[in-house]
Design an enzyme around this catalytic site. Structure first.
Site, mmCIF file in Angstrom:
data_model
loop_
_atom_site.group_PDB
_atom_site.id
_atom_site.type_symbol
_atom_site.label_atom_id
_atom_site.label_comp_id
_atom_site.label_asym_id
_atom_site.label_seq_id
_atom_site.Cartn_x
_atom_site.Cartn_y
_atom_site.Cartn_z
ATOM 1 N N ARG A 91 -2.121 -8.117 -2.918
ATOM 2 C CA ARG A 91 -3.283 -8.748 -3.541
ATOM 3 C C ARG A 91 -3.496 -8.249 -4.970
ATOM 4 O O ARG A 91 -4.183 -8.880 -5.756
ATOM 5 C CB ARG A 91 -4.534 -8.509 -2.700
ATOM 6 N N ALA B 82 2.835 -3.927 10.925
ATOM 7 C CA ALA B 82 1.441 -3.936 10.457
ATOM 8 C C ALA B 82 0.492 -4.216 11.610
ATOM 9 O O ALA B 82 0.068 -3.294 12.308
ATOM 10 C CB ALA B 82 1.281 -4.969 9.340
ATOM 11 N N ARG B 83 0.179 -5.485 11.838
ATOM 12 C CA ARG B 83 -0.681 -5.900 12.945
ATOM 13 C C ARG B 83 -0.169 -7.223 13.498
ATOM 14 O O ARG B 83 0.224 -8.124 12.745
ATOM 15 C CB ARG B 83 -2.136 -6.059 12.490
ATOM 16 N N GLU C 229 -1.782 -6.445 22.963
ATOM 17 C CA GLU C 229 -1.080 -5.216 23.319
ATOM 18 C C GLU C 229 -1.764 -4.541 24.496
ATOM 19 O O GLU C 229 -2.991 -4.446 24.516
ATOM 20 C CB GLU C 229 -1.043 -4.275 22.110
ATOM 21 N N ILE D 212 2.160 2.862 2.482
ATOM 22 C CA ILE D 212 3.293 2.734 3.402
ATOM 23 C C ILE D 212 4.345 1.792 2.814
ATOM 24 O O ILE D 212 5.542 2.062 2.885
ATOM 25 C CB ILE D 212 2.827 2.249 4.783
ATOM 26 N N GLY E 280 0.839 -1.183 0.000
ATOM 27 C CA GLY E 280 0.000 0.000 0.000
ATOM 28 C C GLY E 280 0.880 1.241 0.000
ATOM 29 O O GLY E 280 2.068 1.178 -0.367
ATOM 30 N N HIS F 250 4.252 -0.255 19.540
ATOM 31 C CA HIS F 250 3.285 0.200 18.529
ATOM 32 C C HIS F 250 3.381 1.720 18.324
ATOM 33 O O HIS F 250 2.410 2.457 18.504
ATOM 34 C CB HIS F 250 1.864 -0.203 18.929
ATOM 35 N N ILE F 251 4.563 2.173 17.915
ATOM 36 C CA ILE F 251 4.807 3.611 17.790
ATOM 37 C C ILE F 251 5.172 4.031 16.365
ATOM 38 O O ILE F 251 5.777 5.096 16.155
ATOM 39 C CB ILE F 251 5.930 4.061 18.746
#
Length: 319
Positions: free
Chosen positions: A178, A237-238, A267, A158, A156, A286-287
């Site tokens: 994708r 990402a996640r 988290e 990013i 994407g 997560h920064i």
């Protein structure tokens, strides 16, 4: 009565001042503690708008009990904490904060890659703990970044921004997405490959895909076994995209060389988590988008989206 807006984390007064002028605004006053679920549900019952964080679940339960709710502005580019289908059925606009955080997140992602490869955190700790006694040829020797192969999973905005940074290091750029990105291939020299090819060829596997039904649990033991033993795994990402037990096993057995992680399945992650026991893991809370300029920009975008919807206009960044 003025429409009521509830904000689930403490934001600077300067940011919310435009809302205060027109609406009744209430904020959860603790910066580092998520609003308790029962309080969120209570406040949502009378709210016309919510500003939420990734830790706040906007699900069917909340939406069913928020008859006045018109808009939810999520302080993130991701929105996996929100039930989009239920929101659509209720006519609630869901907004996020894309674009404003792209370069900041890309900076941090590449920083993670560099820190893991060059053992920056280890070296910092080494000198601060008084362990540096002399110069030696292979003291804390890391891995080169320049002219290596980076494999980006999720191309994407990013991902493209990270590829742009990789180009500056003369890296060979592979990506899996994708859909293909012909313009990125042309401007960045990136090559589209299958996930299997990416894992096999990359020196750095960088995950920047959104969390979806297709990407959840994408990285299992099989994927880490497919990587080079000299490769590094970077996730900005996640957390749920990765099976953390499989990652810990890959690090324990030397199947991969190290990891840089900004996100985790749960988290905040426990300090006792196995992944935090490895010297070759750089772990951050997560920064990725956390620069002052960018976070203020994200907050302002949330305010603009809410202001627009509550005044009958189209939001700037509706999902």
């Amino acid at each position: 009565m003025k429409p009521f807006i509830f904000i689930t984390r403490k934001l600077p007064q300067t940011v919310i001042e435009p809302l205060n002028q027109e609406f009744r605004v209430e904020m959860w006053e603790k910066e580092d503690v998520p609003v308790p679920r029962d309080i969120l549900l209570e406040k949502a019952t009378g709210a016309s708008a919510l500003i939420t964080m990734l830790s706040d679940k906007v699900d069917t339960e909340l939406l069913e009990n928020a008859p006045s709710l018109k808009v939810v502005a999520n302080l993130a580019v991701g929105y996996d904490n929100i039930d989009l289908k239920a929101a659509k059925q209720k006519g609630v606009a869901i907004c996020n904060t894309p674009d404003v955080l792209t370069d900041t997140t890309a900076d941090l992602t590449f920083c993670l890659l560099m820190a893991a490869a060059r053992r920056i955190v280890e070296a910092d700790r080494y000198i601060k703990e008084g362990k540096w006694k002399s110069w030696s040829p292979l003291l804390l020797a890391g891995t080169d970044i320049h002219h290596k192969t980076i494999g980006i999973v999720g191309m994407g905005s990013i991902g493209e921004a990270v590829a742009k940074r990789a180009k500056g290091f003369d890296m060979n750029i592979l990506y899996h997405n994708r859909s293909r990105k012909p313009e990125a291939e042309k401007s960045l020299g990136a090559s589209y490959v299958s996930l299997d090819e990416l894992l096999d060829q990359s020196d750095f596997v960088v995950v920047l895909a959104p969390l979806t039904a297709e990407t959840e649990g994408l990285f299992q033991k099989e994927q880490f076994l497919a990587m080079k033993k000299s490769a590094f795994f970077i996730n900005a990402a996640r957390g749920p995209i990765v099976n953390e037990e499989a990652l810990a096993e890959a690090l324990e057995t030397g199947e991969i060389a190290g990891a840089g992680l900004d996100v985790f399945t749960n988290e905040p992650i426990s300090s006792e988590h196995p992944l935090l026991s490895f010297d070759n893991v750089v772990a951050l809370p997560h920064i990725a988008s956390s620069s002052t300029e960018t976070r203020i920009g994200m907050m302002n975008l949330c305010v603009q989206n809410i202001h627009a919807v509550l005044n009958g206009d189209k939001p700037k960044t509706e999902v």
